[in-house]
Scaffold this active site. Structure first.
Site, short mmCIF file in Angstrom:
data_model
loop_
_atom_site.label_atom_id
_atom_site.label_comp_id
_atom_site.label_asym_id
_atom_site.label_seq_id
_atom_site.Cartn_x
_atom_site.Cartn_y
_atom_site.Cartn_z
N HIS A 93 -9.62 7.91 3.20
CA HIS A 93 -9.58 6.51 3.61
C HIS A 93 -10.97 5.92 3.78
O HIS A 93 -11.12 4.75 4.12
CB HIS A 93 -8.82 6.34 4.94
N GLU A 100 -5.88 6.48 -2.50
CA GLU A 100 -5.95 5.48 -1.43
C GLU A 100 -6.40 4.12 -1.96
O GLU A 100 -5.87 3.07 -1.56
CB GLU A 100 -6.94 5.94 -0.35
N ASP A 107 -9.94 13.72 7.55
CA ASP A 107 -9.25 12.72 6.72
C ASP A 107 -9.11 13.24 5.28
O ASP A 107 -9.26 12.49 4.32
CB ASP A 107 -10.02 11.38 6.77
N TYR A 120 -4.16 14.40 -3.09
CA TYR A 120 -4.52 13.61 -1.90
C TYR A 120 -5.63 14.28 -1.10
O TYR A 120 -5.47 14.59 0.08
CB TYR A 120 -3.27 13.40 -1.06
N HIS A 149 0.84 -1.20 0.00
CA HIS A 149 0.00 0.00 0.00
C HIS A 149 0.88 1.26 0.00
O HIS A 149 0.70 2.15 -0.83
CB HIS A 149 -0.92 -0.03 1.24
N GLU A 150 1.82 1.32 0.93
CA GLU A 150 2.67 2.52 1.03
C GLU A 150 3.46 2.75 -0.24
O GLU A 150 3.56 3.88 -0.73
CB GLU A 150 3.62 2.40 2.22
N HIS A 157 1.61 4.31 -3.10
CA HIS A 157 1.54 5.77 -3.07
C HIS A 157 2.73 6.36 -3.85
O HIS A 157 2.61 7.40 -4.48
CB HIS A 157 1.57 6.29 -1.62
#
Lengths: 337, 92
Positions: A257, A179, A252, A170, A155-156, A159
């Site tokens: 998310h 996301e 958020d 974002y 996931h990271e 990005h």
């Protein structure tokens, strides 16, 4: 408890094997053999100028980045499992990108990958800071160590891929797409590492990340957004599964998310409709959409849906694949045509 | 002095908020100094952080500033940690 290796991530097998679980030990052996076979096949294939290097650093529970370098590419495992899990997770992500999509690292040009573990004290998070991935240890009550899940690592790093491709802003819907792509390819990193078919995958993000007393299975579910946890401390998984439940919020960064559950489920529905391994056709279509240059940084869900339909058409032609993609978006309430 | 911290975003996308009232604290002078330092020069507008980074809103006596990981100052980091760990949890 027989087909463990198809459900449980390697780190968990490691842990179970350490605890003396015979099934886990067997599955781990099978899993290791699978990975070794894949590594041999990879070495036999012609590689474009070697693999990108990995560097893992240790922040020593401070918040100073990057921290002290503790493992570099090709170096032996260290005594710290978090370091080794981060190193292996970077490797699993690089493997998916290169072997399936022909992409050399997150930028496509072999960018060396950097990670920092043990960031902060009981830090309940992991993030991509534009150059490196950063992992906290978790507080061990609500969250465990964030290096524990290969899908979190994938996931990271996704990005990073987005940063070097579609560059989706974002916040709001473009942020939720950013996301969602991170969740989609994070899940694919895990499925590819485990050799799972779409129908057999758990489609969870952060399985094993929740603390021992927390009521839930993971942080998010691509298959059934909104069902990953329901706990007195953590609250209830707030993700909507379709546009009917779309959340307008200022926190958020506009619910990046939260509303990501909607495109996440569109991917899941596409993958199971197409069958086989999710990274092959569904993943290829989403990858083409992400990297094809057609998306603007402020793209919304409908823009992205149309881009995936166009990507499906150009790669697979008019027919059932295009219909599967369009049908998935229709089910989550996003117009794709 | 009343200090509120709201932490949102992060990998999990959860919002956690807490309030600390310094009246009954013997270290109140230290906390007041820390709070003043944390908000001095900080942004009054929302700031967009890095993917999955936490975003923080710090309110000291009704004045709110914003900051985001990983670019917190030492005093912001200390204050945020203090309030979230020792303050009273607030419903979002």
């Amino acid at each position: 408890m027989t087909p463990l290796c198809t459900i449980i991530p390697p780190y968990l097998l490691d842990r179970l094997a350490e605890l003396g679980d015979e099934n886990a030990r067997r599955s781990l052996a099978a899993d290791t053999a699978l990975r070794a076979a894949r590594a041999t096949a990879l070495r036999a294939a012609p590689l474009p100028a070697g693999r990108p290097g990995r560097t893992v650093a240790d922040a020593g529970h401070s918040t100073r980045l990057p921290g002290r370098t503790v493992r570099t590419e090709g170096g032996p495992p260290t005594a710290d499992p978090a370091v080794n899990r981060a190193y292996d997770g970077l490797g699993a992500t690089l493997a998916l990108l290169l072997e399936v999509y022909g992409r050399r690292s997150v930028d496509g040009e072999g960018l060396p990958l950097q990670a920092t573990v043990h960031y902060g004290e009981e830090y309940d998070n992991a993030f991509w800071d534009g150059q490196r991935m950063v992992f906290g240890d978790g507080d061990q009550v609500v969250f465990r160590d964030f290096t524990g899940c290969v899908d979190v690592i994938g996931h990271e790093l996704t990005h990073g891929v987005v940063q070097y491709s579609a560059a989706l802003e974002y916040r709001g819907q473009s942020g939720a797409l950013n996301e969602s792509l991170a969740d989609v390819f994070g899940s694919l990193v895990k499925q590819y590492a485990l050799g799972q078919q779409a129908a057999d995958a758990d489609w969870l993000i952060g399985a094993g990340l929740l603390g021992p007393g927390v009521r839930g299975v993971a942080l998010r579910s691509l298959k059934a957004p909104g069902t990953a946890y329901d706990d007195p401390r953590l609250g209830r998984d707030p993700q909507p599964a379709s546009m009917d439940g779309y959340l307008e919020t200022g926190s958020d960064q506009g619910g990046v998310h939260l509303n990501s559950g909607i495109p996440n489920r569109a991917f899941y529905l596409t993958a199971v409709e197409l069958g086989g391994a999710a990274w092959e056709r569904a993943g290829r279509i989403w990858y083409d959409a992400m990297t094809g240059g057609a998306l603007r940084p402020d793209a919304d869900f409908a823009d992205f849906a149309r881009t995936t339909v166009a990507a499906a058409r150009s790669r697979f032609g008019e027919g059932p694949v295009v219909e599967a993609v369009a049908g998935a978006w229709k089910q989550v309430g996003v117009p794709a045509l | 002095m009343r200090i509120q911290v709201s932490r949102s975003g992060g990998f999990a996308g959860r919002t956690t908020a807490a309030e600390l009232d310094t009246r009954a604290r013997i270290d109140a002078p230290h906390v007041h100094a820390l709070a003043r330092e944390a908000v001095a020069g900080a942004s009054r507008n929302r700031v967009y952080g890095v993917p999955d980074g936490y975003h923080y809103a710090i309110t000291v006596d009704g004045r709110t500033v914003h900051c985001a990981d990983p670019s917190l100052t030492e005093s912001q980091r200390e204050l945020v940690s203090l309030v979230l760990h020792q303050g009273v949890q607030l419903q979002d």
